[in-house]
Design a protein around this motif. Structure first.
Motif, PDB file in Angstrom:
ATOM      1  N   GLN A  75      32.011  35.269  35.780  1.00 61.60           N
ATOM      2  CA  GLN A  75      33.439  34.941  35.841  1.00 61.60           C
ATOM      3  C   GLN A  75      34.152  35.401  34.579  1.00 61.60           C
ATOM      4  N   HIS A  76      33.530  35.268  33.425  1.00 61.01           N
ATOM      5  CA  HIS A  76      34.136  35.711  32.166  1.00 61.01           C
ATOM      6  C   HIS A  76      34.337  37.229  32.169  1.00 61.01           C
ATOM      7  N   ARG A  77      33.359  37.946  32.666  1.00 67.81           N
ATOM      8  CA  ARG A  77      33.477  39.423  32.692  1.00 67.81           C
ATOM      9  C   ARG A  77      34.527  39.870  33.706  1.00 67.81           C
ATOM     10  N   GLN A  78      34.717  39.115  34.774  1.00 68.65           N
ATOM     11  CA  GLN A  78      35.733  39.475  35.774  1.00 68.65           C
ATOM     12  C   GLN A  78      37.146  39.307  35.216  1.00 68.65           C
ATOM     13  N   GLN A  79      37.338  38.377  34.274  1.00 71.13           N
ATOM     14  CA  GLN A  79      38.666  38.134  33.715  1.00 71.13           C
ATOM     15  C   GLN A  79      39.073  39.226  32.747  1.00 71.13           C
ATOM     16  N   HIS A  80      38.145  39.920  32.150  1.00 71.08           N
ATOM     17  CA  HIS A  80      38.474  40.948  31.156  1.00 71.08           C
ATOM     18  C   HIS A  80      38.383  42.277  31.743  1.00 71.08           C
TER      19      HIS A  80
END
Length: 80
Positions: A75-80
């Motif tokens: 989820q963190h990588r999808q936001q950036h």
């Protein structure tokens, strides 16, 4: 005039550096002396060795925790 100020500032700097050096040297001597006095009159007691009878905890990570961490990273990588 400028040379007099430079000489005076060099003297002041030298006096300051020597005084700081002497203070730190005396501080090191005082701490060393205090350490020797404390070791002589107040020795540290030897630690008792004991065997821990508690079984070691499992080092395996729960699959649910691995899944939660993986989802959080995704989820963190999808936001950036």
């Amino acid at each position: 005039m400028v040379t007099e100020l430079l000489i005076e500032s060099a003297n002041l700097m030298l006096i300051g550096m020597v005084s700081v050096f002497c203070f730190l040297w005396l501080l090191v001597l005082a701490v060393g002396l205090l350490s020797k006095v404390m070791q002589r009159y107040f020795p540290t007691p030897a630690k008792e060795k004991y065997i821990d009878n508690i079984p070691a905890a499992s080092t395996a990570v729960s699959p649910a925790i691995v899944a939660a961490i993986t989802a959080a990273i995704h989820q963190h990588r999808q936001q950036h």
